[in-house]
Each structure stands twice: as structure tokens, then as C-alpha cells.
Design a protein around this motif. Structure first.
Motif, short mmCIF file in Angstrom:
data_model
loop_
_atom_site.label_atom_id
_atom_site.label_comp_id
_atom_site.label_asym_id
_atom_site.label_seq_id
_atom_site.Cartn_x
_atom_site.Cartn_y
_atom_site.Cartn_z
N UNK A 1 0.83 -1.21 0.00
CA UNK A 1 0.00 0.00 0.00
C UNK A 1 0.86 1.25 0.00
N UNK A 2 1.78 1.33 0.96
CA UNK A 2 2.60 2.51 1.17
C UNK A 2 4.03 2.09 1.50
N UNK A 3 4.96 2.99 1.24
CA UNK A 3 6.39 2.78 1.51
C UNK A 3 6.90 4.07 2.14
N UNK A 4 7.60 3.95 3.24
CA UNK A 4 8.06 5.15 3.97
C UNK A 4 9.04 6.00 3.16
N UNK A 5 9.59 5.44 2.09
CA UNK A 5 10.54 6.19 1.27
C UNK A 5 9.84 7.01 0.18
N UNK A 6 8.51 6.91 0.11
CA UNK A 6 7.77 7.74 -0.86
C UNK A 6 7.07 6.95 -1.93
N UNK A 7 7.41 7.27 -3.18
CA UNK A 7 6.72 6.66 -4.32
C UNK A 7 7.64 5.73 -5.09
N UNK A 8 7.02 4.83 -5.84
CA UNK A 8 7.73 3.94 -6.75
C UNK A 8 6.81 3.71 -7.93
N UNK A 9 7.34 3.80 -9.11
CA UNK A 9 6.51 3.56 -10.27
C UNK A 9 7.25 2.84 -11.37
#
Length: 157
Positions: free
Chosen positions: A102-110
Motif C-alpha cells: 500500500x505505502x512505503x516510507x521512502x515515498x513513491x515507486x513507479x
């Protein structure tokens, strides 16, 4: 330096080798411990199905600390799903276990196979309610809103 944290959605609506959907969720939580430190787990929520499935779902969210990159973690989550007997099939169909980042503490990934934050987490009550129990102040790196704010907005629709 703190390790990255991931919010992982767990869902089941079929009996598997561990038993009821709730038992499958509990077994999946235990399997997550092999990936990193499980630092929080929400209560299991029973929800109506989304899409064509007729079976109610058991849903939860776990927070894990791990140094895995998002694609590496996704591969390990898919391996857990396969070990539980999950087979690729139609979207929203019955499943023994479903594990999503759902979420990652490092931000975004695409990239082609993976988008973090999960593209639909903001519109799914069955994800937001368990997430709210373990990470109400986690900010969505795309909108800047906290989980609490996103859940509040969803509830006002």
C-alpha cells in the motif's frame, strides 16, 4: 538509520490449508516475519466482496520494516501468495490470500508491474479502515494527506 517501512494489505475470502479466511490472514502475518520486522498489525475486518465474488473478505494491514526494494518485496509477497495456493485468475475473484504493498516510507515507486502507493488504496474502505488502525498519521506521498484525512474524505462520499 531507520529501515524503510511498508504498509501491506492482507485479504482472504477462501478457506485454505490454514483454515478460515481469518486463519489465512493470521498465517500470512506470520509469513511476513520472514521478510522483516512486523511492527504493527491491524485487527481483521470482515467486508463484503468487491466485484463478482460472492464471499465476504477478511482484511487486515501489517506494517513491516525491511531493507527490500519495492520490486524485491513484491516478488517475495507473490511467492508467499503462491505458497498459500494462490493462482493467477480473474480480478476480484475468490482468493486464499492477497498481499499488496500500500505505502512505503521512502515515498513513491513507479514501474510497469508496481506502483507505490497502491493506485486504489485511497478509495477502498476495506483497506483504509485497517490502515487507520495502525498508521493514522502516515502521509500519502502523492496527495500529502494523512490516512486519517483520506479515510475521513471517503466516509463523506
Amino acid at each position: 538509520m531507520p529501515r524503510p517501512i511498508y504498509a501491506i494489505a492482507l485479504g482472504s475470502n477462501l478457506r485454505g490449508r490454514h483454515g478460515s479466511p481469518e486463519a489465512e490472514i493470521a498465517a500470512a502475518r506470520a509469513a511476513l516475519a520472514a521478510l522483516g520486522a512486523v511492527i504493527a498489525v491491524s485487527p481483521v475486518l470482515r467486508t463484503p466482496p468487491l466485484g463478482p465474488s460472492k464471499r465476504r473478505f477478511a482484511n487486515a494491514v501489517a506494517l513491516i520494516e525491511t531493507d527490500e526494494s519495492p520490486p524485491a518485496l513484491l516478488a517475495r509477497l507473490k511467492a508467499i501468495e503462491r505458497s498459500f495456493g494462490r493462482r493467477r485468475g480473474r480480478n476480484w475473484g475468490p482468493r486464499v490470500i492477497d498481499l499488496d504493498i500500500l505505502l512505503w516510507s521512502e515515498g513513491t515507486w513507479g514501474e510497469r508491474r508496481l506502483t507505490v502507493p497502491h493506485i486504489r488504496f485511497r478509495e477502498r474502505d476495506f483497506v483504509l479502515r485497517p490502515l487507520l488502525a495502525v498508521a493514522p498519521d502516515w502521509r500519502d506521498p502523492v496527495t500529502g494527506l494523512s490516512v486519517r484525512q483520506i479515510a475521513g474524505r471517503l466516509g463523506k462520499r
